[in-house]
Write an enzyme that holds these catalytic residues in place. Sequence first.
Site, short mmCIF file in Angstrom:
data_model
loop_
_atom_site.label_atom_id
_atom_site.label_comp_id
_atom_site.label_asym_id
_atom_site.label_seq_id
_atom_site.Cartn_x
_atom_site.Cartn_y
_atom_site.Cartn_z
N TYR A 265 17.86 29.30 6.25
CA TYR A 265 16.65 30.05 6.62
C TYR A 265 16.57 30.24 8.13
CZ TYR A 265 14.59 29.54 1.96
OH TYR A 265 14.32 29.61 0.62
N LYS B 216 0.84 -1.21 0.00
CA LYS B 216 0.00 0.00 0.00
C LYS B 216 0.88 1.26 0.00
CE LYS B 216 -0.36 -0.24 5.06
NZ LYS B 216 -1.27 -0.54 6.19
C1 LIG Z 1 -0.53 -1.68 6.75
C2 LIG Z 1 -1.12 -2.93 7.26
C3 LIG Z 1 -0.33 -4.07 7.47
C4 LIG Z 1 1.19 -4.04 7.34
O1 LIG Z 1 1.70 -3.52 8.53
P1 LIG Z 1 3.28 -3.34 8.74
O2 LIG Z 1 3.42 -2.90 10.15
O3 LIG Z 1 3.70 -2.31 7.77
O4 LIG Z 1 3.88 -4.67 8.46
C5 LIG Z 1 -0.95 -5.24 7.86
N1 LIG Z 1 -2.29 -5.27 8.05
C6 LIG Z 1 -3.08 -4.21 7.87
C7 LIG Z 1 -4.54 -4.33 8.12
C8 LIG Z 1 -2.53 -3.00 7.49
O5 LIG Z 1 -3.32 -1.94 7.31
#
Ligand SMILES: *Cc1c(COP(=O)(O)O)cnc(C)c1O
Length: 360
Positions: free
Chosen positions: A256, A35
């Site tokens: 800055y 994702k």
């Molecule tokens: C993002 C997500 C994961 C992965 O989690 P990580 O800590 O990045 O391994 C797993 N399950 C769900 C439901 C998520 O939203």
Amino acid sequence: MARPAKAIVNLEAVRHNYRLAASLCAPGLALAVVKANAYGHGAVAVAKTLEPLAPALGVACIEEAQELRAAGIVAPILLLEGIFTADEVAIAADQQFWLMLENDQQLSAVENAELIQPVKVWLKVDTGMHRLGLQVEQLKNSYARMQACQHVDSDIVIATHFACGDELDNDCSARQIACLKQAAEGLNAPLSLANSPGILGWPDARAEWNRPGFMLYGNTPFDVPQEQAEKLKPVMTLQSAVISVRDITAGESVGYAAKWTASRPSKIATIAMGYGDGYPRHAPNGTPVLVNGQRVPLVGRVSMDMITVDVTDLGSVAIGDEVILWGEELTANEIAAHAGTIGYEVLTRMPMRTPRIYIN
Ligand SMILES: *Cc1c(COP(=O)(O)O)cnc(C)c1O
């Protein structure tokens, strides 16, 4: 020609990290979470790399899944937040997107959909995070509803998500594991609990399905050393070069708002890298930067396109010298900690502007 700021993405490290996850989960399966543009690394490239290894992929929403399908990815893709609107059910069934269902409205949308192909669903249970998920008491009824639904695949996975998986001395995860197992008792359904911290640090969390995300990108999800996490290989090297070098006298300031003032005659190197390239603006004076492989301190504010470092103690430094902002010798987690955030955020915030260069 070309501005030197770039993110080198080592796809062999992605495979290595996935294999570690898969071996820890075995005989359970590891669904690769890609994702948010694969946590900033490029979802299509990472998905193509992992498709031969992983039985399924995971994304946050249908738009992310469609991007992968359009790029030729054929593996099943779990939508971790299920559907946002009812019309997504039919697209999911058609495209082999699996749905994580977490509330009554989503269940009804699936029941009411008119589908040609069956849709595969996971049921998410709220075991203590209190963000998403069916109530524990709702699970058996929800499971029966989905089993009774003609166009739902009969292989229904029961899942939950950890609130404190990264805290190895917090018994919250053990309570969530017990809660899910109890809720699912008698259903004889495959379970899925573990994200990266669950896979690495909570053996009891490993189940039929597991959901590694952050660990695939090679940083540890823990802020203490952990045996399995030591084996991860950072995937992204954020790299650039020195574009200017100057000497300033004691008492002069840099950048800055003049947020850093030299206490001695100093040599300042300017680097083509700023918050417009994904480097966190809140990184304070003293945050380490690797110039020619040596740690030097950031001085002055992070600008959109540039940062400045104090190279007084480095010997010779010249325009064009190599700079690494994070990678294997200096992790994204370490930079994130200086900036008051976590590696998840700095990687995921990597903007489009920074070219991703894929190797291996
Ligand atoms: C993002 C997500 C994961 C992965 O989690 P990580 O800590 O990045 O391994 C797993 N399950 C769900 C439901 C998520 O939203």
